[in-house]
Design a protein around this motif. Structure first.
Motif, mmCIF file in Angstrom:
data_model
loop_
_atom_site.group_PDB
_atom_site.id
_atom_site.type_symbol
_atom_site.label_atom_id
_atom_site.label_comp_id
_atom_site.label_asym_id
_atom_site.label_seq_id
_atom_site.Cartn_x
_atom_site.Cartn_y
_atom_site.Cartn_z
ATOM 1 N N PRO A 422 0.831 -1.207 0.000
ATOM 2 C CA PRO A 422 0.000 0.000 0.000
ATOM 3 C C PRO A 422 0.868 1.260 0.000
ATOM 4 O O PRO A 422 2.015 1.224 0.426
ATOM 5 C CB PRO A 422 -0.793 -0.117 1.285
ATOM 6 N N ARG A 423 0.304 2.310 -0.485
ATOM 7 C CA ARG A 423 1.049 3.573 -0.457
ATOM 8 C C ARG A 423 0.930 4.214 0.919
ATOM 9 O O ARG A 423 -0.130 4.204 1.532
ATOM 10 C CB ARG A 423 0.486 4.547 -1.495
ATOM 11 N N MET A 424 2.000 4.807 1.352
ATOM 12 C CA MET A 424 1.975 5.573 2.593
ATOM 13 C C MET A 424 1.163 6.847 2.372
ATOM 14 O O MET A 424 1.171 7.387 1.277
ATOM 15 C CB MET A 424 3.401 5.987 2.981
ATOM 16 N N MET A 437 -0.645 0.862 -6.608
ATOM 17 C CA MET A 437 0.120 0.398 -5.475
ATOM 18 C C MET A 437 1.539 0.947 -5.504
ATOM 19 O O MET A 437 2.052 1.338 -6.537
ATOM 20 C CB MET A 437 0.227 -1.128 -5.515
ATOM 21 N N LYS A 438 2.159 0.881 -4.346
ATOM 22 C CA LYS A 438 3.594 1.169 -4.285
ATOM 23 C C LYS A 438 4.326 -0.073 -4.795
ATOM 24 O O LYS A 438 4.031 -1.197 -4.386
ATOM 25 C CB LYS A 438 3.997 1.474 -2.839
ATOM 26 N N ILE A 439 5.280 0.145 -5.692
ATOM 27 C CA ILE A 439 5.966 -0.987 -6.324
ATOM 28 C C ILE A 439 7.418 -1.048 -5.871
ATOM 29 O O ILE A 439 8.114 -0.025 -5.840
ATOM 30 C CB ILE A 439 5.925 -0.851 -7.857
ATOM 31 N N PHE A 440 7.830 -2.217 -5.470
ATOM 32 C CA PHE A 440 9.246 -2.444 -5.167
ATOM 33 C C PHE A 440 9.791 -3.463 -6.142
ATOM 34 O O PHE A 440 9.349 -4.615 -6.162
ATOM 35 C CB PHE A 440 9.413 -2.961 -3.736
ATOM 36 N N GLU A 445 13.336 -11.437 -2.829
ATOM 37 C CA GLU A 445 12.356 -11.018 -1.841
ATOM 38 C C GLU A 445 13.052 -10.233 -0.721
ATOM 39 O O GLU A 445 12.539 -9.226 -0.239
ATOM 40 C CB GLU A 445 11.672 -12.263 -1.273
ATOM 41 N N GLU A 446 14.228 -10.709 -0.395
ATOM 42 C CA GLU A 446 15.014 -10.048 0.637
ATOM 43 C C GLU A 446 15.236 -8.580 0.309
ATOM 44 O O GLU A 446 15.008 -7.676 1.107
ATOM 45 C CB GLU A 446 16.367 -10.780 0.736
ATOM 46 N N GLU A 447 15.657 -8.362 -0.917
ATOM 47 C CA GLU A 447 15.937 -7.016 -1.385
ATOM 48 C C GLU A 447 14.653 -6.181 -1.403
ATOM 49 O O GLU A 447 14.654 -5.015 -1.041
ATOM 50 C CB GLU A 447 16.563 -7.097 -2.791
ATOM 51 N N ALA A 448 13.553 -6.813 -1.810
ATOM 52 C CA ALA A 448 12.274 -6.104 -1.842
ATOM 53 C C ALA A 448 11.871 -5.682 -0.427
ATOM 54 O O ALA A 448 11.393 -4.576 -0.204
ATOM 55 C CB ALA A 448 11.204 -7.001 -2.464
ATOM 56 N N ARG A 449 12.086 -6.566 0.523
ATOM 57 C CA ARG A 449 11.774 -6.241 1.919
ATOM 58 C C ARG A 449 12.591 -5.038 2.385
ATOM 59 O O ARG A 449 12.091 -4.166 3.080
ATOM 60 C CB ARG A 449 12.133 -7.411 2.834
ATOM 61 N N LYS A 450 13.841 -5.047 1.991
ATOM 62 C CA LYS A 450 14.701 -3.932 2.403
ATOM 63 C C LYS A 450 14.159 -2.625 1.854
ATOM 64 O O LYS A 450 14.066 -1.621 2.564
ATOM 65 C CB LYS A 450 16.119 -4.143 1.853
ATOM 66 N N GLN A 451 13.828 -2.647 0.586
ATOM 67 C CA GLN A 451 13.293 -1.438 -0.034
ATOM 68 C C GLN A 451 12.016 -1.002 0.675
ATOM 69 O O GLN A 451 11.799 0.177 0.947
ATOM 70 C CB GLN A 451 12.975 -1.679 -1.515
ATOM 71 N N ALA A 452 11.186 -2.000 0.977
ATOM 72 C CA ALA A 452 9.911 -1.684 1.606
ATOM 73 C C ALA A 452 10.131 -1.136 3.008
ATOM 74 O O ALA A 452 9.480 -0.172 3.433
ATOM 75 C CB ALA A 452 9.043 -2.937 1.643
ATOM 76 N N TYR A 455 10.917 2.326 2.868
ATOM 77 C CA TYR A 455 9.778 3.149 2.489
ATOM 78 C C TYR A 455 8.806 3.339 3.646
ATOM 79 O O TYR A 455 8.341 4.432 3.929
ATOM 80 C CB TYR A 455 9.068 2.488 1.305
ATOM 81 N N TYR A 456 8.533 2.232 4.321
ATOM 82 C CA TYR A 456 7.509 2.309 5.370
ATOM 83 C C TYR A 456 8.077 2.731 6.715
ATOM 84 O O TYR A 456 7.340 3.108 7.611
ATOM 85 C CB TYR A 456 6.809 0.955 5.539
ATOM 86 N N GLY A 457 9.341 2.601 6.858
ATOM 87 C CA GLY A 457 9.945 2.890 8.151
ATOM 88 C C GLY A 457 10.279 1.595 8.853
ATOM 89 O O GLY A 457 9.605 0.588 8.698
ATOM 90 N N ARG A 458 11.334 1.623 9.639
ATOM 91 C CA ARG A 458 11.863 0.395 10.202
ATOM 92 C C ARG A 458 10.929 -0.318 11.165
ATOM 93 O O ARG A 458 11.023 -1.519 11.353
ATOM 94 C CB ARG A 458 13.159 0.702 10.957
#
Length: 947
Positions: A422-424, A437-440, A445-452, A455-458
């Motif tokens: 989802p978009r922030m 949607m927000k696209i990563f 998957e690991e890398e996508a999680r990092k990007q996310a 984006y969303y905050g830790r």
RNA sequence: GGGCGGUUAGCUCAGUGGUAGAGCAUCUCGCUUACACCGAGAGGGUCGGCGGUUCGAAACCGUCACCGCCCACCA
């Protein structure tokens, strides 16, 4: 001792195994320093496919180039492999499930289904490779690749990410060609518009608050349920007053505006067009110009959806058409209908399913950007097409290239490396309806999680979803696009489309991977470098990229060649090949396209079984003239099978006559004219074949080799050699044996690229006598013959052939029994003729079936006479021949000569010709005139003697 | 609608400015132990039509006819 006939089936398997055993196909096998490299990547056949005649042609031509260059000492790589062929393979496995009454793809689920496809690949994947081997393909099988190998998949991900980061890949909601049975987008190129008998209905839409109506015409009345406007041309006087008013859409009751747009052509139909942006490519653009919201009325399987009135929902598009028409007729809205030939888009493969323009979210490549360097490469000659005219096809397409839709709603393929969340509400695009949607995009998957996380905050924990994308999107975002909406959306507890973030827990953000896969051609486009190890910097990549030639059929210039050009330039910075050789389509002997339904398919493996791989290959090469489809007639294959046998028997003849190779043999040092002549002719043949291969004129190469081997070597040289081989002149005999063996070696090399099996077998057999072979034929050196050829010997042999042919012709025509030996009296012979007769005495006696040869000053009574050069060759046949027949024959000769002279005189008598034609042409004509004149005189004299 | 290609012997096809070719098929003859999956010989074409360029055209240009293919959104 060689068998009496060559049996391909007994030999081919053994020879092929020996080549592989010797590592002869390995990259660089037999390479000689300084010769350079030569690379071809195979157009990867579908992994579960089987060999058809097009493959046979395609791979035969590649193998000819590969074997030729390997023999020339180049560092050769023929890179083989197979393609996963997304749609085709998935369909096959789905059909299997159905036939075996097993659970369907969706019932199995993605993971289980893919296991089944991999199993099928393991089961049938080797088929086509084995079939290529039967043809003799000398690819480096140790380097076989598959487009879904880990390495190639890594290349795909890297390319996708790179293009995405550069903005050259984007996701958008667009009309695409939709296959309602497969429920996936397909390429524009996979749609075939077929002329079909249809109807055009003229419909009347009432104008709001008025008694007027506006008339629109359509061939697809069911789409009116999705109409959002009626367009008229702004300058059309008939409708000026209506612009800005509203029509009321019958059956639906929707108010739709009457808009002005250039798209409406006043000369077409009524001049007013219904606008259905969700179901027509043109209407979509009109809709965008006027900010009209498309109304999609179809489900993914092309049934009417909930956007239409209740009574139509669930009907398929053709039922809906009937029902809409009935309803419109009932209210008098159908003014009239006319028969009309219309173009209906079918899917190219089955030509059965009608393709639907359908509004969906898809991934696109900005092909219009990548095409620019690819165009420049061909324009500037860094890559050329052979035949050249294909570059026009390439230009035409590349100059008008459209965004390339690369996503497919399939499971078998490279899953798109994109994750959605989802978009922030802090996102600048938050809340914009078109933002989605927000696209990563990430490799893992690991890398996508990092990007996310970034984006969303830790503080937020990612939750990677396992549900269907449609459900996810529907739950999380504002998506009206239809994406498999039959899936259960309740898997997510996210209901508020307007504020998708609202009900997310603090600790979990759902992240969902795109379920779609990439178009098969996306990975094929990388083939010239992904197979060499890219993105790793492998030694192979450095050695073999760019490749040299791409050999392909014209049908995939768009699908594949153009895209390899784009990707090669983008990622390697260099064109993937310098030459694209485009070969013809193979048709049946009457010119029809081969198809299973027509039953005219020629299976190349049947040809191999029946005639042998060599004959099959030679036929395909001999018919591969540039710029034309080839019609394959079995008679041709049979003819070339005979050629294989002929070669075999020639070798057998040499063997029987002690023609063994001599280590010390030097072709430039033979003495006998016949040997000097054949040595020169061999060099000429080699040069001709080589030149033709280098020019990609496979038919010319094949024909040059054929003519030399059969027409010259077998028909003349071996016949001329017979008296020498059986004679008692020891020196001449030895020389001829060695020469014959040497010529055969050159022939084997010459023919090897075309007929690898029989030549290799003969190479091995003939190697059993004489000095041992130091290598297999496949790795032997292509002949380099220079400084051979002797004009005097050539002239003498031409003369001999002319004399023999002349005598044979007369004998036959005069009905001289074939077994009868006759006398020859030569009248008017000069010194040269005398010398030649003496030198070729045995050959003349034998080949013309002569009893003896003598010289005379007069032609004996009742002779048949042949005029060659300055001499008249008289065959005293008094009592044997019919003098009237001989007169007729001579008169015919005279007439022929007179016609010839007439033509030449006309030319030479033409002042313009003498003034303007090049000197050598004039000289040639004078020469011919002189010869013809002399011949005419002698012929007349011969005739006079008979009267 | 636009583009490309084709039209040469009975069939399948080569032949891009200077003597019209091949394979198959047809006809005739087969003595000769490499080969009958062969050998020798023969017949068969106004190179789709018309016009032009040229000393000269199957070839180059134009045009027409027919056949095939590709592309294109004409409701």
């Amino acid at each position: 001792m060689l068998e009496k006939t060559y049996d391909p089936s007994a030999v081919e398997g053994r020879i092929y195994a020996a080549w592989q055993e010797a590592g002869a196909f390995r990259a660089g096998a037999g390479a000689r320093p300084g010769a350079g490299s030569f690379t071809i990547v195979i157009p990867p056949p579908n992994v579960t496919g089987s060999l058809h005649i097009g493959h046979a042609l395609n791979n035969t031509l590649q193998d000819i180039l590969i074997r030729f260059n390997r023999m020339r000492g180049k560092d050769v790589l023929w890179q083989p492999g197979t393609d996963h062929a997304g749609i085709a393979t998935q369909m096959i496995v789905e059909r299997q499930l159905m036939e075996r009454q097993e659970p369907s793809r969706r019932e199995l689920g993605r993971e289980k289904f893919l296991e089944r496809v991999w199993a099928w690949k393991a089961e049938s994947g080797g088929t086509i490779i084995n079939q290529l081997k039967r043809l003799g393909a000398s690819a480096d099988w140790s380097r076989e690749r598959f487009t879904m190998d880990e390495g190639l998949s890594a290349a795909v991900r890297k390319v996708f990410i790179s293009l995405y980061e550069k903005g050259l890949i984007y996701r958008a909601k667009r009309l695409v060609n939709w296959h309602p049975e497969l429920e996936t987008a397909i390429s524009d190129l996979e749609v075939e518009n077929i002329e079909t008998q249809g109807k055009m209905w003229h419909l009347s839409y009432p104008i709001e608050n008025s008694s007027e109506a506006i008339v629109v015409a359509t061939t697809r009345p069911e789409t009116m349920l999705g109409d959002v406007a009626v367009a008229v041309h702004p300058d059309d006087p008939r409708y000026k007053g209506l612009i800005g008013k509203y029509a009321i859409l019958p059956l639906v009751g929707r108010r739709i505006p009457i808009i002005a747009d250039d798209y409406a052509d006043p000369d077409m139909g009524s001049g007013a067009v219904k606008i259905t942006p969700a179901h027509d490519f043109n209407d979509f653009e009109v809709g965008q110009r006027h900010h009209l919201k498309p109304i999609n009325i179809f489900t993914p399987d092309a049934r009417i959806n909930a956007n239409a009135p209740k009574e139509y929902r669930g009907l398929d598009r053709f039922e809906a058409r009937r029902k809409v028409l009935d309803a419109l007729e009932a209210i008098g809205a159908v003014l009239w209908a006319e028969d009309k030939t219309i173009m209906v888009p079918f899917d190219e493969k089955t030509k059965r399913v009608v393709i639907e323009p359908f509004l969906t979210d898809q991934w696109f490549v900005k092909a219009e950007v990548l095409a620019q360097p690819a165009l420049a490469s061909v324009r500037e000659g860094r890559t050329r097409f052979v035949p050249e005219s294909w570059q026009n096809t390439y230009f035409a397409w590349m100059e008008n290239i459209k965004p390339w839709c690369i996503s497919r709603q399939l499971w078998w393929g490279h899953q798109i490396p994109a994750w959605y969340g989802p978009r922030m509400n802090t996102d600048p695009d938050f809340g914009k309806p078109e933002a989605g949607m927000k696209i990563f995009v990430a490799a893992t998957e690991e890398e996508a999680r990092k990007q996310a996380a970034a984006y969303y905050g830790r503080q937020i924990e990612m939750h990677v979803s396992g549900v269907g994308s449609a459900a996810f999107l529907k739950a999380v975002g504002e998506f009206e696009t239809i994406q498999r909406d039959r899936l259960n959306p309740s898997a997510w507890n996210l209901r508020k489309a307007s504020d998708p973030f609202a009900e997310l827990s603090d600790s979990k953000v759902p992240l969902h991977r795109d379920e779609d896969v990439l178009d098969t051609w996306f990975s094929s486009a990388l083939w010239p470098f992904s197979t060499l190890g890219w993105p790793e910097e492998t030694p192979e990549l450095a050695r073999y990229y760019p490749t040299d030639v791409l050999v392909t059929g014209f049908d995939i210039i768009f699908f594949w060649v153009a895209r390899m050009m784009m990707m090669g330039l983008e990622f390697m910075g260099k064109e993937p090949f310098h030459t694209v050789y485009v070969h013809a389509l193979v048709r049946d002997e009457h010119g029809a396209k081969m198809s299973k339904t027509k039953g005219n398919v020629i299976d190349p493996l049947n040809l191999v079984d029946e005639y042998g791989a060599d004959a099959t290959r030679f036929t395909l090469a001999a018919m591969a003239a540039q710029g034309r489809d080839m019609r394959l007639a079995l008679a041709r294959v049979e003819g070339y099978r005979n050629f294989v046998t002929k070669l075999w028997n020639a070798a057998r003849f040499l063997e029987m006559n002690g023609c063994a190779r001599k280590a010390t043999f030097a072709p430039n040092r033979v003495d006998l004219p016949v040997n000097r002549w054949i040595v020169g002719a061999t060099a000429k043949a080699v040069a001709a074949v080589q030149k033709a291969i280098e020019d990609y004129k496979f038919n010319e190469a094949a024909n040059a080799a054929y003519d030399f081997v059969w027409g010259l070597f077998c028909d003349w040289y071996l016949e001329l050699a017979k008296p020498i081989l059986n004679g008692d002149q020891e020196a001449g005999k030895l020389e001829t044996q060695a020469t014959a063996a040497w010529v055969l070696d050159q022939i084997l090399k010459l023919l090897h690229p075309f007929m690898p099996f029989v030549t290799e077998e003969l190479w091995s057999e003939t190697g059993k006598s004489g000095p041992p072979r130091d290598r297999m034929l496949v790795l032997s050196e292509w002949p380099m013959l220079t400084g051979l050829g002797d004009p005097a010997a050539e002239a003498e042999m031409s003369w001999l052939i002319e004399v023999v042919s002349g005598i044979r012709s007369v004998r036959q025509e005069m009905n001289v029994p074939a077994g009868a030996k006759i006398r020859l009296v030569i009248v008017g012979a000069g010194e040269e003729t005398g010398t030649r007769v003496e030198g070729q005495l045995q050959a003349l006696l034998r080949m013309a079936r002569l009893e003896d040869i003598s010289y005379g000053s007069d032609v004996p009574d009742g002779s048949a006479q042949i005029v060659i050069g300055e001499a008249t060759f008289a065959l005293p046949l008094k009592g044997v021949i019919d003098l009237d027949a001989e007169r007729v024959r001579l008169k015919r000769e005279v007439a022929r000569e007179e016609v010839e002279i007439g033509k030449i005189d006309k030319k030479l008598g033409n002042e313009q010709f003498v003034a303007k034609a090049p000197e050598d042409v004039i000289e040639e004509q004078r020469q011919r005139r002189e010869e013809a004149g002399a011949r005419l005189e002698r012929l007349k004299a011969a005739l006079a003697r008979l009267s």
